[in-house]
Design a protein around this motif. Structure first.
Motif, PDB file in Angstrom:
ATOM      1  N   UNK A  39       1.630  -0.854   2.761  1.00 50.19           N
ATOM      2  CA  UNK A  39       0.434  -1.663   3.044  1.00 50.19           C
ATOM      3  C   UNK A  39       0.254  -2.719   1.964  1.00 50.19           C
ATOM      4  N   UNK A  40       0.381  -2.307   0.706  1.00 53.91           N
ATOM      5  CA  UNK A  40       0.235  -3.244  -0.417  1.00 53.91           C
ATOM      6  C   UNK A  40       1.252  -4.376  -0.318  1.00 53.91           C
ATOM      7  N   UNK A  87       4.893   8.929  10.055  1.00 50.01           N
ATOM      8  CA  UNK A  87       4.942  10.374   9.837  1.00 50.01           C
ATOM      9  C   UNK A  87       6.143  10.807   8.999  1.00 50.01           C
ATOM     10  N   UNK A  88       7.061   9.882   8.745  1.00 50.89           N
ATOM     11  CA  UNK A  88       8.241  10.198   7.940  1.00 50.89           C
ATOM     12  C   UNK A  88       8.094   9.736   6.498  1.00 50.89           C
ATOM     13  N   UNK A  89       6.926   9.188   6.156  1.00 51.68           N
ATOM     14  CA  UNK A  89       6.714   8.636   4.821  1.00 51.68           C
ATOM     15  C   UNK A  89       5.772   9.508   4.001  1.00 51.68           C
ATOM     16  N   UNK A  90       5.933   9.462   2.677  1.00 50.00           N
ATOM     17  CA  UNK A  90       4.972  10.098   1.787  1.00 50.00           C
ATOM     18  C   UNK A  90       3.700   9.251   1.743  1.00 50.00           C
ATOM     19  N   UNK A  91       2.627   9.831   1.220  1.00 50.75           N
ATOM     20  CA  UNK A  91       1.391   9.057   1.075  1.00 50.75           C
ATOM     21  C   UNK A  91       1.610   7.842   0.178  1.00 50.75           C
ATOM     22  N   UNK A  92       2.362   8.013  -0.888  1.00 55.12           N
ATOM     23  CA  UNK A  92       2.616   6.892  -1.803  1.00 55.12           C
ATOM     24  C   UNK A  92       3.393   5.780  -1.104  1.00 55.12           C
ATOM     25  N   UNK A  93       4.374   6.153  -0.282  1.00 60.57           N
ATOM     26  CA  UNK A  93       5.160   5.152   0.437  1.00 60.57           C
ATOM     27  C   UNK A  93       4.295   4.405   1.455  1.00 60.57           C
ATOM     28  N   UNK A 120      -6.430  12.640   7.098  1.00 63.85           N
ATOM     29  CA  UNK A 120      -6.698  11.351   7.720  1.00 63.85           C
ATOM     30  C   UNK A 120      -7.739  10.570   6.931  1.00 63.85           C
ATOM     31  N   UNK A 121      -8.754  11.250   6.452  1.00 66.01           N
ATOM     32  CA  UNK A 121      -9.760  10.589   5.597  1.00 66.01           C
ATOM     33  C   UNK A 121      -9.105  10.018   4.344  1.00 66.01           C
ATOM     34  N   UNK A 122      -8.208  10.786   3.734  1.00 71.98           N
ATOM     35  CA  UNK A 122      -7.508  10.326   2.525  1.00 71.98           C
ATOM     36  C   UNK A 122      -6.654   9.095   2.842  1.00 71.98           C
ATOM     37  N   UNK A 123      -5.959   9.115   3.971  1.00 75.52           N
ATOM     38  CA  UNK A 123      -5.121   7.986   4.347  1.00 75.52           C
ATOM     39  C   UNK A 123      -5.960   6.729   4.611  1.00 75.52           C
ATOM     40  N   UNK A 124      -7.157   6.895   5.158  1.00 74.12           N
ATOM     41  CA  UNK A 124      -8.056   5.744   5.362  1.00 74.12           C
ATOM     42  C   UNK A 124      -8.499   5.160   4.025  1.00 74.12           C
ATOM     43  N   UNK A 125      -8.830   6.035   3.078  1.00 72.43           N
ATOM     44  CA  UNK A 125      -9.223   5.565   1.745  1.00 72.43           C
ATOM     45  C   UNK A 125      -8.067   4.847   1.063  1.00 72.43           C
ATOM     46  N   UNK A 126      -6.856   5.421   1.171  1.00 75.82           N
ATOM     47  CA  UNK A 126      -5.664   4.777   0.599  1.00 75.82           C
ATOM     48  C   UNK A 126      -5.441   3.400   1.221  1.00 75.82           C
ATOM     49  N   UNK A 127      -5.604   3.316   2.542  1.00 78.51           N
ATOM     50  CA  UNK A 127      -5.364   2.054   3.244  1.00 78.51           C
ATOM     51  C   UNK A 127      -6.329   0.978   2.764  1.00 78.51           C
TER      52      UNK A 127
END
Length: 311
Positions: A67-68, A56-62, A96-103
């Protein structure tokens, strides 16, 4: 109905801490060193952005970068079979949907989804069911339910709610950081382990969970001692219950002391001191832990570390 997705394999999973530099940027060399030590310790999988990963302290990019980094480090070092699970909890269904796609794009095989906790009075059972089902519908990778009342304003999903969600074809498991063995037993005795994996989220109930047919463990303490957890798991599989119980008592005391030490900051400080990589920097408002100055008892933790280094 769509065919049921496959749950993660049984075993020891670790919600890895994410090492940071003094100015709170990602400490890439230390992150990679930690991932490698965990894999060499025999873990089945690594959870990136569990609560220990300061998600929760990270940006989406981070979050995506972490994960990468984890997947690449494993692949480059011959650990292609080690599973990567990504915490994808957001405070809205859309995020949350966006974070799943990013993951999925970053190489995660599974998504672990926290229930949003900003508006607990509105998170009644129908709303919780709707949230997890809509996320699972949209997720390109199978999802798991992350039940952790401490970080979701006290929301504690009961076994009936989780059992209802388990019928979704893309929801394949749960992490119970509530530590409720009764709940775990109700789930494992009502749901097929080939379709739904139930993990306790605390090392202090690791063996008790296995006795109740859990899928293993997803816990913070394997950040410190992955080999000791794998040893307990193997003792259990070999039927050596007395030896497993003795090791479980050490894990229970060490898990308690690690929590009293300061959780995320404490894990980083212990790892930095004993394995020589990373610093105990955390993102504010969390506070770092100075284990040289602490008054907390860590004798059992030190005993576990000595065992870990002997394995």
């Amino acid at each position: 109905m769509a065919s049921k997705s496959t749950p993660p394999p049984n075993g020891v999973y670790v919600p890895a801490v994410l090492f940071l530099t003094e100015n709170e940027d990602l400490d890439v060399p230390s992150i990679k060193a930690h991932v490698l030590r965990l894999a060499q310790g025999g873990v089945t999988g690594i959870l990136v952005q569990g609560s220990n990963g300061e998600a929760q302290h990270l940006s989406h990019d981070e979050r995506k970068q972490a994960i990468t980094l984890t997947r690449q480090t494993l692949d480059e070092n011959g650990f292609k079979d080690v599973v990567v699970v990504a915490g994808t909890g957001g405070q809205s269904t859309r995020e949350t949907k966006k974070l799943c796609a990013d993951a999925a794009e970053a190489g995660a095989a599974y998504a672990l989804v926290l229930t949003p906790g900003v508006w607990p009075p509105q998170m009644n059972k129908p709303n919780i069911l709707r949230f997890h089902r809509e996320v699972a519908d949209a997720s390109p990778i199978p999802t798991m339910i992350y039940n952790f009342p401490t970080v979701t304003a006290g929301l504690d999903l009961d076994s009936d709610t989780i059992t209802s969600l388990a019928s979704h074809p893309n929801i394949v498991g749960t992490k119970l950081s509530c530590g409720n063995i009764g709940k775990l037993t109700r789930l494992t005795s009502s749901l097929s382990p080939s379709e739904f994996a139930t993990f306790p989220g605390k090392s202090d109930v690791f063996l008790q969970g296995l006795v109740s047919n859990s899928a293993g463990i997803i816990g913070a303490l394997p950040n410190v001692a992955p080999k000791a957890h794998v040893k307990l798991y193997n003792l259990w599989k070999e039927g050596k219950l007395d030896e497993a119980a003795k090791l479980q008592s050490l894990l229970s005391h060490a898990d308690w002391q690690l929590g009293r030490l300061g959780s995320i900051g404490g894990i980083k400080a212990i790892v930095s001191k004993h394995w020589g990589y990373g610093d105990p920097h955390v993102r504010g408002p969390l506070a770092p832990v100075d284990i040289e100055q602490t008054s907390a008892a860590i004798d059992k933790l030190e005993e576990l570390i000595a065992l870990e280094k002997s394995l």
